[in-house]
Design an enzyme around this catalytic site. Structure first.
Site, PDB file in Angstrom:
ATOM      1  N   ASP A 128       0.817  -1.217   0.000  1.00  7.73           N
ATOM      2  CA  ASP A 128       0.000   0.000   0.000  1.00  7.73           C
ATOM      3  C   ASP A 128       0.850   1.267   0.000  1.00  7.73           C
ATOM      4  O   ASP A 128       0.446   2.293   0.555  1.00  7.73           O
ATOM      5  CB  ASP A 128      -0.954   0.002   1.197  1.00  7.73           C
ATOM      6  CG  ASP A 128      -2.070   1.035   1.074  1.00  7.73           C
ATOM      7  OD1 ASP A 128      -2.524   1.287  -0.062  1.00  7.73           O
ATOM      8  OD2 ASP A 128      -2.491   1.607   2.099  1.00  7.73           O
ATOM      9  N   ASP A 166      -3.610  -4.754  -4.789  1.00 11.41           N
ATOM     10  CA  ASP A 166      -2.862  -3.532  -5.122  1.00 11.41           C
ATOM     11  C   ASP A 166      -1.397  -3.786  -5.486  1.00 11.41           C
ATOM     12  O   ASP A 166      -0.676  -2.830  -5.783  1.00 11.41           O
ATOM     13  CB  ASP A 166      -2.910  -2.499  -3.990  1.00 11.41           C
ATOM     14  CG  ASP A 166      -4.265  -1.846  -3.851  1.00 11.41           C
ATOM     15  OD1 ASP A 166      -5.130  -2.083  -4.713  1.00 11.41           O
ATOM     16  OD2 ASP A 166      -4.488  -1.114  -2.862  1.00 11.41           O
ATOM     17  N   ASP A 388     -11.342   1.477   6.115  1.00 12.49           N
ATOM     18  CA  ASP A 388     -10.281   1.661   5.122  1.00 12.49           C
ATOM     19  C   ASP A 388      -9.119   2.467   5.668  1.00 12.49           C
ATOM     20  O   ASP A 388      -8.070   2.548   5.026  1.00 12.49           O
ATOM     21  CB  ASP A 388     -10.835   2.384   3.889  1.00 12.49           C
ATOM     22  CG  ASP A 388     -11.827   1.543   3.122  1.00 12.49           C
ATOM     23  OD1 ASP A 388     -11.584   0.340   2.956  1.00 12.49           O
ATOM     24  OD2 ASP A 388     -12.867   2.090   2.695  1.00 12.49           O
TER      25      ASP A 388
END
EC number: 3.2.1.-
Length: 437
Positions: A128, A166, A388
């Site tokens: 991330d 991701d 999140d």
């Protein structure tokens, strides 16, 4: 504090019984065997009869008991319904020995249900871009040891692995101009993914899916190129929309284009070899007039213009052999109300539309009977009700999320209010899983 498991199961049994479902009060168990048939490419495709593992000790199940004890009967009923649906299990840390044991335990529990577990491997270095979900292995060697242990825990049982959300859509080179100036870290990331594919696909019951972002992120050709480089041909396919909110129909269309672009550049006409950069996308199609008139060019925010992209694939890819097209799965855990956008002018900075957007809802229930030729399954990959991260909508120095008037829970933390909102706004409306008992 969690309710003790025995008490939790009894309370859940009472709740589900009140909702009209027959139950014995035991752990959630399926009643029919899992269907698993051969795909032309890998022999590991999901068939429409596949059922997925339901965790009887989920956060939603515990929240149902908590709500019941606080006499919030509507909330308890909603969480009890949510707890009957399968969600993915995330593996985000731990030593190789720990993750091997955890994976083996999950596979064993799923086998007892005669169901297929969905596992998320999420421990890639520089995860991330070191933002809200920062973490991951400390080195490529550490990661490869971790993912090899993860794979070892799978054994020969049936499993779906969502490999590193991701990891491809957010390569180190995407993190900022100073993160990976030479591209060496991104190259190592690709090598890690390729290594992971090798150790995971060595298990005959495992279907591996690679990260392909979502329909409002990378252009089709860019994403197809990353998938090819990472070795998608050695997997069952790719996944879309994990932890995101894009509408299912738009994600399906985007995924179909990505699949066609992969075919176009690898198995298509000789003149197209290697040219994912020629593929039409949600941003541009050479088949459109592109003359500035309304509707005469492709707009990512206006799916009514996407027929120009369809036209490009019809003209240049024709009708590829179905057996040569890459399949994919879609995360529908939170996209029932589509994506969110604040009113124009609300925020001067980045509104962080992906981060705990208000008023969202659960989407299409998990199923391997999608009705879309290339979509192997709709899955609940993101844990419904987990935050999140601590969003500030781009307000410099801000810590409070103005959409909620609080500091949001940390990424991955359980947020009861969010879980209730997503259940309340579910589209289609939330019901008890009819295939549970």
């Amino acid at each position: 504090m969690r309710i003790p498991l025995t008490r939790h199961r009894l309370a859940m049994a009472a709740l589900v019984a009140c909702l009209g479902a027959a139950t014995t009060g035991a752990a959630v168990v399926a009643t029919t065997g899992t269907a698993w048939a051969s795909a032309p490419s890998t022999g590991r495709a999901l068939t429409p009869g596949t059922r997925f593992y339901v965790n009887p000790d989920s956060e939603a199940a515990h929240q149902a008991v908590t709500d019941l004890l606080h006499r919030d009967f509507p909330g308890a009923a909603a969480m009890a319904k949510l707890a009957t649906w399968p969600e993915a299990t995330w593996f985000t840390q731990g030593t190789p020995a720990q993750v091997k044991d955890q994976v083996r335990t999950l596979v064993r529990h799923a086998a007892a249900q005669r169901a297929v577990p969905v596992l998320v491997a999420y421990d890639i270095p520089l995860r991330d871009c070191s933002q809200y979900s920062a973490g991951g292995a400390q080195s490529d060697a550490d990661y490869q040891a971790w993912i090899a242990a993860f794979a070892s825990g799978l054994g020969d049982g049936k499993a779906v692995v969502i490999l590193e959300p991701d990891a491809l859509a957010n390569l180190p080179s995407d993190c900022g101009p100073t993160t990976d100036p030479t591209g060496a870290i991104s190259a190592a990331r690709i090598a890690d993914i390729r290594y992971a594919i090798g150790v995971l696909e060595a298990h005959p019951g495992t279907s591996v899916y690679l990260d392909a972002g979502h329909s409002q992120w990378h252009a089709v050709g860019d994403m197809a190129a990353r998938l090819i480089q990472a070795g998608v041909a050695q997997t069952q396919g790719f996944f879309l929309n994990v932890s995101n909110f894009e509408p299912t129909g738009q994600v399906d269309e985007y995924g179909t284009w990505v699949s066609e672009c992969v075919w176009f550049a690898t198995l298509g006409p000789d003149w197209a070899a290697g040219h994912t950069d020629w593929c039409a996308s949600q941003y541009y199609s050479a088949a459109a007039p592109n003359d500035g008139a309304p509707g005469n060019s492709v707009s990512p925010s206006d799916p009514s213009t996407w027929h120009w992209t369809d036209a490009w694939y019809a003209q240049n890819a024709g009708t590829p052999p179905v057996a040569q097209l890459t399949h994919f799965v879609v995360d529908t855990s939170r996209n029932g109300q589509g994506h969110w956008a604040p009113a124009p002018g609300t925020y001067s900075g980045d509104p962080q539309v992906w981060c705990n957007p208000p008023g969202r809802g659960m989407g299409v229930r998990p199923t391997a009977s999608t009705g879309v030729p290339l979509v192997d399954a709709y899955l609940y990959v993101k844990t419904i009700g987990e935050s999140d991260g601590q969003c500030n909508r781009g307000i410099a120095g801000g810590t409070v999320d103005p959409e909620y008037g609080i500091v949001d829970p940390a990424a991955g933390a359980w947020w009861p209010a969010q879980a209730h909102t997503l259940a309340q706004n579910a589209n289609p409306p939330l019901t008890v899983n009819p295939n549970l008992f």
